[in-house]
Every structure is written in C-alpha cells, then in structure tokens.
Design a protein around this motif. Structure first.
Motif, short mmCIF file in Angstrom:
data_model
loop_
_atom_site.label_atom_id
_atom_site.label_comp_id
_atom_site.label_asym_id
_atom_site.label_seq_id
_atom_site.Cartn_x
_atom_site.Cartn_y
_atom_site.Cartn_z
N LEU A 81 0.83 -1.21 0.00
CA LEU A 81 0.00 0.00 0.00
C LEU A 81 0.88 1.27 0.00
CD1 LEU A 81 -2.89 1.08 0.07
CD2 LEU A 81 -2.84 0.85 2.55
N ILE A 82 1.92 1.26 0.81
CA ILE A 82 2.85 2.41 0.86
C ILE A 82 3.51 2.61 -0.51
CG2 ILE A 82 5.03 3.25 1.84
CD1 ILE A 82 4.19 1.83 4.50
N ALA A 83 3.94 1.50 -1.12
CA ALA A 83 4.57 1.58 -2.44
C ALA A 83 3.59 2.14 -3.47
CB ALA A 83 5.06 0.20 -2.87
N LYS A 84 2.34 1.72 -3.38
CA LYS A 84 1.32 2.24 -4.31
C LYS A 84 1.09 3.73 -4.09
CE LYS A 84 -0.21 -1.57 -6.43
NZ LYS A 84 -0.23 -1.75 -7.87
N MET A 85 1.12 4.18 -2.82
CA MET A 85 0.94 5.60 -2.52
C MET A 85 2.12 6.42 -3.09
SD MET A 85 -0.53 5.17 1.35
CE MET A 85 -1.21 6.78 1.73
N LYS A 86 3.33 5.90 -2.96
CA LYS A 86 4.51 6.58 -3.53
C LYS A 86 4.37 6.66 -5.05
CE LYS A 86 7.98 5.29 -0.06
NZ LYS A 86 9.08 4.36 0.25
N HIS A 87 3.96 5.54 -5.64
CA HIS A 87 3.81 5.45 -7.10
C HIS A 87 2.75 6.45 -7.58
CE1 HIS A 87 4.22 3.61 -10.99
NE2 HIS A 87 2.94 3.28 -11.04
N ARG A 88 1.63 6.54 -6.83
CA ARG A 88 0.57 7.50 -7.16
C ARG A 88 1.14 8.91 -7.17
NH1 ARG A 88 -3.15 8.53 -2.38
NH2 ARG A 88 -1.16 9.43 -1.78
N ASP A 89 1.93 9.23 -6.14
CA ASP A 89 2.50 10.57 -6.03
C ASP A 89 3.45 10.89 -7.20
OD1 ASP A 89 1.02 10.69 -3.72
OD2 ASP A 89 2.75 10.60 -2.36
N GLU A 90 4.15 9.85 -7.69
CA GLU A 90 5.06 10.04 -8.83
C GLU A 90 4.27 10.32 -10.12
OE1 GLU A 90 7.20 6.34 -8.82
OE2 GLU A 90 8.35 6.88 -7.03
N LEU A 91 3.11 9.68 -10.25
CA LEU A 91 2.30 9.82 -11.47
C LEU A 91 1.40 11.06 -11.44
CD1 LEU A 91 1.10 6.11 -11.76
CD2 LEU A 91 2.94 7.17 -13.06
N GLU A 92 1.16 11.58 -10.25
CA GLU A 92 0.18 12.65 -10.05
C GLU A 92 0.39 13.89 -10.92
OE1 GLU A 92 -2.61 13.55 -6.34
OE2 GLU A 92 -0.48 13.86 -5.94
N PRO A 93 1.63 14.39 -11.10
CA PRO A 93 1.81 15.60 -11.92
C PRO A 93 1.24 15.44 -13.33
CG PRO A 93 3.83 15.13 -10.72
CD PRO A 93 2.89 13.98 -10.49
N VAL A 94 1.48 14.30 -13.95
CA VAL A 94 0.97 14.05 -15.31
C VAL A 94 -0.56 14.02 -15.27
CG1 VAL A 94 0.87 12.39 -17.22
CG2 VAL A 94 3.03 12.80 -16.03
N TYR A 95 -1.12 13.37 -14.27
CA TYR A 95 -2.58 13.27 -14.15
C TYR A 95 -3.21 14.65 -13.92
CZ TYR A 95 -7.15 11.25 -13.24
OH TYR A 95 -8.49 10.92 -13.31
N LYS A 96 -2.58 15.45 -13.07
CA LYS A 96 -3.09 16.81 -12.78
C LYS A 96 -3.04 17.67 -14.05
CE LYS A 96 -2.62 17.45 -7.82
NZ LYS A 96 -3.95 17.20 -7.36
N GLU A 97 -1.96 17.49 -14.81
CA GLU A 97 -1.85 18.24 -16.06
C GLU A 97 -2.98 17.84 -17.01
OE1 GLU A 97 1.36 19.08 -19.69
OE2 GLU A 97 2.08 18.10 -17.85
N TYR A 98 -3.25 16.53 -17.07
CA TYR A 98 -4.33 16.00 -17.90
C TYR A 98 -5.67 16.59 -17.46
CZ TYR A 98 -8.01 12.55 -18.93
OH TYR A 98 -9.17 11.93 -19.30
N GLN A 99 -5.89 16.63 -16.15
CA GLN A 99 -7.14 17.17 -15.59
C GLN A 99 -7.29 18.66 -15.89
OE1 GLN A 99 -9.04 15.17 -12.28
NE2 GLN A 99 -9.23 14.38 -14.33
N GLY A 100 -6.17 19.37 -15.95
CA GLY A 100 -6.19 20.82 -16.18
C GLY A 100 -6.52 21.19 -17.61
N LYS A 101 -6.44 20.23 -18.52
CA LYS A 101 -6.72 20.50 -19.94
C LYS A 101 -8.20 20.21 -20.21
CE LYS A 101 -2.06 19.40 -21.49
NZ LYS A 101 -1.66 20.76 -21.89
#
Length: 154
Positions: A23-43
């Motif tokens: 679960l911790i590893a998945k949370m770290k992984h989510r945080d690494e992917l988040e900038p791309v996802y936020k950019e996607y959401q902003g468009k």
C-alpha cells in the motif's frame, strides 16, 4: 501447536506488513504519477484528448493505482480518516519489530523440534530394526521346525 511455535503468528505478521508495504509503495507510485494526471485534468476538449493519447499508459496507471489504494486503505482508517503514509510506515515497522522480537523464542523452538524429530527418527529406526530381527528369528525357527518335522516323519 506448541506455545513456543510462532510459525503461524510470524506468517500472519508478515502477511500484514507486506500488505501495508504494498500500500505504501502504491501511494509513492501514485505521487510520482500525479503531476501528469493533474496536467491531464487541467486541460479540456481537444488538447485534453490529445494529451490523454500521448500519456494514456501513465493516466491509466494512475487511475488503477488510486483504485487499489481506495480499496485497500479502508482497513487502516484511524477515526474515520485515511492514514498518512508515515502512519502506515510506523505500523509496518511495529509489525516487523514484533516479528523480530519473537524470533529468538521461535528459533529455540525450531531447534528443539528438530532435535526431537531426529531422536524420534532414531528411535523408530531402532524399533524397526528390533522388529525385523524378531521377524527373521521367527522365520528361522519356523524353517527349523519344518525341517525337524520332515526329518521326524522319515
């Protein structure tokens, strides 16, 4: 099971902290992917769909990771709130420490158990040899008796 046998307890602890570590590893992984996802959401519109095509693997990975976290974090809620990563890490460490603490007692049990099994095998082997000696002796006596009876009839 013997009171010093911690095999099941150790396995349960490992299962628990492994789930937390995942679960911790998945949370770290989510945080690494988040900038791309936020950019996607902003468009929006055309630029969002073009961005999604270019980054579809990352976006899909992010969504799957978030889904996994939502499903698995429920078990660790504290007062109705999702725990922080640091709280999960502390819980994982606590479980690992507990597992480590019972290790000396468990190792002593395993040693005693192995010694007992070795002696049990030796005793069984000895008893089996004694049984086979008696059986060979009985067989020899039957053969002698047959020969005596045969000679007595002649």
């Amino acid at each position: 099971p013997h009171s010093d046998d911690h095999t099941t307890e150790r396995a349960d602890l490992k299962k628990k902290f492994t789930a937390i570590d995942t679960l911790i590893a998945k949370m770290k992984h989510r945080d690494e992917l988040e900038p791309v996802y936020k950019e996607y959401q902003g468009k929006s519109g055309w630029s969002q769909s073009r961005f999604k095509k270019k980054n579809s693997a990352t976006i899909e990975d992010y969504e799957q990771t978030v889904k996994y976290i939502k499903e698995h974090i429920k078990d660790y809620y504290i007062d109705g709130k999702a725990p922080k990563r640091s709280e999960l890490a502390a819980l994982s460490k606590q479980l690992k420490d507990k597992r480590k603490a019972i290790m000396p007692e468990h190792k002593a049990y395993l040693l005693k158990h192995e010694t007992a099994m070795r002696y049990t095998r030796q005793v069984r082997q000895y008893l089996n040899e004694q049984y086979m000696k008696r059986e060979r002796e009985k067989s020899r006596q039957r053969t002698q008796a047959k020969h005596r009876n045969k000679n007595a009839l002649e």
